[in-house]
Design an enzyme around this catalytic site. Structure first.
Site, mmCIF file in Angstrom:
data_model
loop_
_atom_site.group_PDB
_atom_site.id
_atom_site.type_symbol
_atom_site.label_atom_id
_atom_site.label_comp_id
_atom_site.label_asym_id
_atom_site.label_seq_id
_atom_site.Cartn_x
_atom_site.Cartn_y
_atom_site.Cartn_z
ATOM 1 N N ARG A 54 0.559 -1.410 -0.128
ATOM 2 C CA ARG A 54 -0.230 0.009 0.183
ATOM 3 C C ARG A 54 1.066 1.380 -0.123
ATOM 4 O O ARG A 54 1.631 1.322 0.625
ATOM 5 C CB ARG A 54 -0.965 -0.213 0.979
ATOM 6 N N SER A 56 6.914 -5.192 6.697
ATOM 7 C CA SER A 56 7.218 -6.254 8.018
ATOM 8 C C SER A 56 7.645 -7.980 7.342
ATOM 9 O O SER A 56 6.640 -9.097 7.388
ATOM 10 C CB SER A 56 5.424 -6.341 7.791
ATOM 11 N N ASP A 98 4.923 -3.753 10.902
ATOM 12 C CA ASP A 98 3.379 -3.260 11.026
ATOM 13 C C ASP A 98 3.046 -3.433 12.172
ATOM 14 O O ASP A 98 2.310 -2.433 12.715
ATOM 15 C CB ASP A 98 2.497 -4.406 10.829
HETATM 16 P P1 ADP Z 1 -1.605 -9.243 7.503
HETATM 17 O O1 ADP Z 1 -1.777 -9.981 8.400
HETATM 18 O O2 ADP Z 1 -1.342 -10.813 5.629
HETATM 19 O O3 ADP Z 1 -0.732 -8.105 6.659
HETATM 20 P P2 ADP Z 1 -4.627 -8.937 7.837
HETATM 21 O O4 ADP Z 1 -4.189 -8.324 8.720
HETATM 22 O O5 ADP Z 1 -5.199 -8.212 6.746
HETATM 23 O O6 ADP Z 1 -3.323 -9.514 6.417
HETATM 24 O O7 ADP Z 1 -4.767 -10.272 7.808
HETATM 25 C C1 ADP Z 1 -5.383 -10.768 7.134
HETATM 26 C C2 ADP Z 1 -5.519 -12.926 8.441
HETATM 27 O O8 ADP Z 1 -6.734 -12.050 8.921
HETATM 28 C C3 ADP Z 1 -5.465 -13.572 7.033
HETATM 29 O O9 ADP Z 1 -4.642 -14.249 6.110
HETATM 30 C C4 ADP Z 1 -6.734 -14.382 7.665
HETATM 31 O O10 ADP Z 1 -5.927 -15.700 8.584
HETATM 32 C C5 ADP Z 1 -7.092 -13.089 8.872
HETATM 33 N N1 ADP Z 1 -8.994 -12.779 8.452
HETATM 34 C C6 ADP Z 1 -9.206 -12.643 7.661
HETATM 35 N N2 ADP Z 1 -10.533 -12.188 7.039
HETATM 36 C C7 ADP Z 1 -10.964 -13.481 8.152
HETATM 37 C C8 ADP Z 1 -12.058 -13.948 8.934
HETATM 38 N N3 ADP Z 1 -12.946 -13.227 7.676
HETATM 39 N N4 ADP Z 1 -12.147 -14.690 9.920
HETATM 40 C C9 ADP Z 1 -11.638 -14.854 10.570
HETATM 41 N N5 ADP Z 1 -9.937 -14.515 10.498
HETATM 42 C C10 ADP Z 1 -9.875 -13.592 9.155
HETATM 43 MG MG MG Z 2 -0.800 -6.545 7.901
#
Ligand code: ADP
Ligand code: MG
Length: 462
Positions: A78, A147, A200
């Site tokens: 982003r 991250s 992060d």
């Molecule tokens: P990242 O950790 O990769 O930076 P996010 O903070 O968006 O990204 O987290 C994404 C993770 O959150 C996904 O890999 C999934 O495990 C979890 N996640 C996303 N949506 C849901 C949901 N509806 N229910 C449970 N877990 C979710």
């Molecule tokens: Mg993240």
């Protein structure tokens, strides 16, 4: 009937082995606090990295000017720009754009990846509108949220320790990621200074502090899990530099790598770890985070079908495919409130290819989700309690000081049973009096703006 008795026995056994009653959570929290001390004493002294971030001041709210941020740490990156108006103006205007990274670049060359990022950033800068103002003669400044594990050497430099999360790029490990990015920016004719390099958790901590001055820690519960908090610099024996003016230093705990004999590990966790890309590492993360919860459930269901023919005599082939059942799928099944558990049936059909399932089988699936999700949430609460213990904020103080923890990540944001269990567990562990002054706050995507704020706080024009 025998079949159900066997399935119920597997479930009971799972429940026993996953149990995380208050006494055990206290042991976990104590172990976290002990490891925090050890990690602060010396590098390599603990499973917890306790990495010195070189962030010694968090946003005060006075930040002013135009700043950019770049967030790289998953399948998307982003870019963001923000016009900060100081104490009165706060965030005057903010624009953000998300760009997905082509899969081939995740395993290509460092040069290509950073070129791709720089080129996207250059386009974004070119679209800067009238509402954003860069004072005459100034260079644009950027906060870089990266991250992956980095050994920091200053606020704006650090070398990559290892790639994770599906990235595997030759020739970047051991290199200064800021230098790599800066060279790519030069190649694209972009006159921009990388002023802060953070991850992060630290971005979330900074963004959280800007919104609420009582934020003292940040926790990420997404694909992975990690935490950062504000430590007194004179409580960090391994810090040999000058004491910062603020007296504070933000620590990136890298808590996903925590482990302890008090963690309730099952045969399923052991097998998952042994077959993972990083066996023996990130044990706490493998019990808690979004990348793994659905996979643990899949392993339990596989055992139930093998030992108790949960879904009939044949084992559904899809049930043998690692990571086919994701945590968002698990969460949808877990939250199914329909009387016949329609969503559970649909997920079992669509993902695992099981055409028809009895209500009894669906109930068992929900029960497995419940055990696995609540164990993870309770253990995450114990980690937070460990931080509060380290800071002496787990007992009633004389001054009724507020303590705020900023939490970000898709798991916490979307998995309601998980977030509610975490909060209620922490409340129970702290007791009524203390928990009335401890707040867990969702800091949705706070890390992007946090990095821009840190760039502002460490601007070369201050
Ligand atoms: P990242 O950790 O990769 O930076 P996010 O903070 O968006 O990204 O987290 C994404 C993770 O959150 C996904 O890999 C999934 O495990 C979890 N996640 C996303 N949506 C849901 C949901 N509806 N229910 C449970 N877990 C979710
Ligand atoms: Mg993240």
């Amino acid at each position: 009937a025998k079949r159900w008795a066997r399935a119920a026995a597997v479930l009971r056994d799972l429940e026993e082995r996953c149990a995380a009653p208050p006494a055990r959570l206290r042991q976990v929290a104590d172990a976290v606090a002990v490891e925090m001390h050890a990690g602060l004493a010396s590098d390599g002294g603990s499973k917890l990295g306790m990495i010195i971030s070189y962030v010694d001041s968090l946003p005060s709210g006075q930040e002013k000017g135009l700043f950019y941020a770049l967030d790289l740490g998953g399948t998307n990156f982003r870019v963001l720009r923000v016009q900060l108006g100081g104490k009165e103006g706060r965030v005057v205007k903010q624009e953000c754009q998300e760009i997905s990274i082509p899969t081939r670049l995740m395993t290509g060359s460092s040069h290509e990846l950073f070129d791709f990022i720089a080129s996207a950033l250059a386009k974004f800068v070119a679209s800067e509108g009238e509402d954003f103002h860069l004072p005459e003669g100034r260079q644009r400044e950027l906060g870089f949220t990266f991250s992956f594990p980095v050994k920091q050497s200053s606020i704006a430099s650090g070398t990559l320790i290892k790639w994770t999360k599906g990235f595997s790029i030759d020739g970047t490990v051991g290199e200064d990621v800021v230098a790599e990015l800066s060279r790519a920016l030069d190649r694209h004719g972009l006159d921009m200074n990388v002023t802060a390099l953070v991850n992060d958790t630290i971005g979330t901590l900074a963004g959280g502090r800007y919104d609420d001055k009582d934020v003292i820690a940040a926790v990420i519960l997404g694909t992975g899990t990690n935490a950062a908090y504000v430590e007194r610099a004179n409580a960090i024996p391994k810090w040999h530099g000058l004491l910062p003016k603020s007296g504070d230093m933000v620590i990136n705990m890298e808590w996903g790598n925590f482990r302890s004999s008090h963690l309730p590990l099952t045969e399923f966790d052991q097998a998952l770890d042994a077959e993972s890309l990083n066996p023996g590492e990130q044990i706490y993360e493998k019990l808690i985070s979004g990348m793994y919860l659905g996979e643990i459930v899949r392993r339990v269901l596989l055992k139930m079908t093998e030992e108790a023919s949960l879904f009939g005599d044949d084992i559904p082939p899809n049930l043998k495919i690692p990571f086919i059942l994701t945590t968002p799928h698990m969460s949808m099944m877990h939250h199914d409130r329909s009387p016949d558990l329609k969503t559970v049936g649909a997920k079992l059909r669509d993902i695992l290819g099981i055409q028809s399932t009895s209500l009894k089988a669906r109930r068992l699936v929900v029960a497995v989700c419940d055990i696995v999700a609540k164990r993870g949430a309770r253990l995450a609460a114990a980690g937070i309690l460990g931080i509060l213990k380290k800071l002496g904020r787990d007992t009633p103080g004389s001054d009724k000081q507020r303590t705020v923890i900023a939490v970000d990540g898709g798991l916490y944001e979307h998995y309601t049973v998980f977030s509610e269990t975490l909060e209620s567990t922490l409340r129970d562990m702290l007791g009524e009096e203390v928990s009335s002054s401890v707040v867990i706050k969702l800091a949705n995507d706070g890390s992007g703006i946090g990095a821009a704020l840190l760039a502002a706080a460490h601007s070369e024009y201050l």
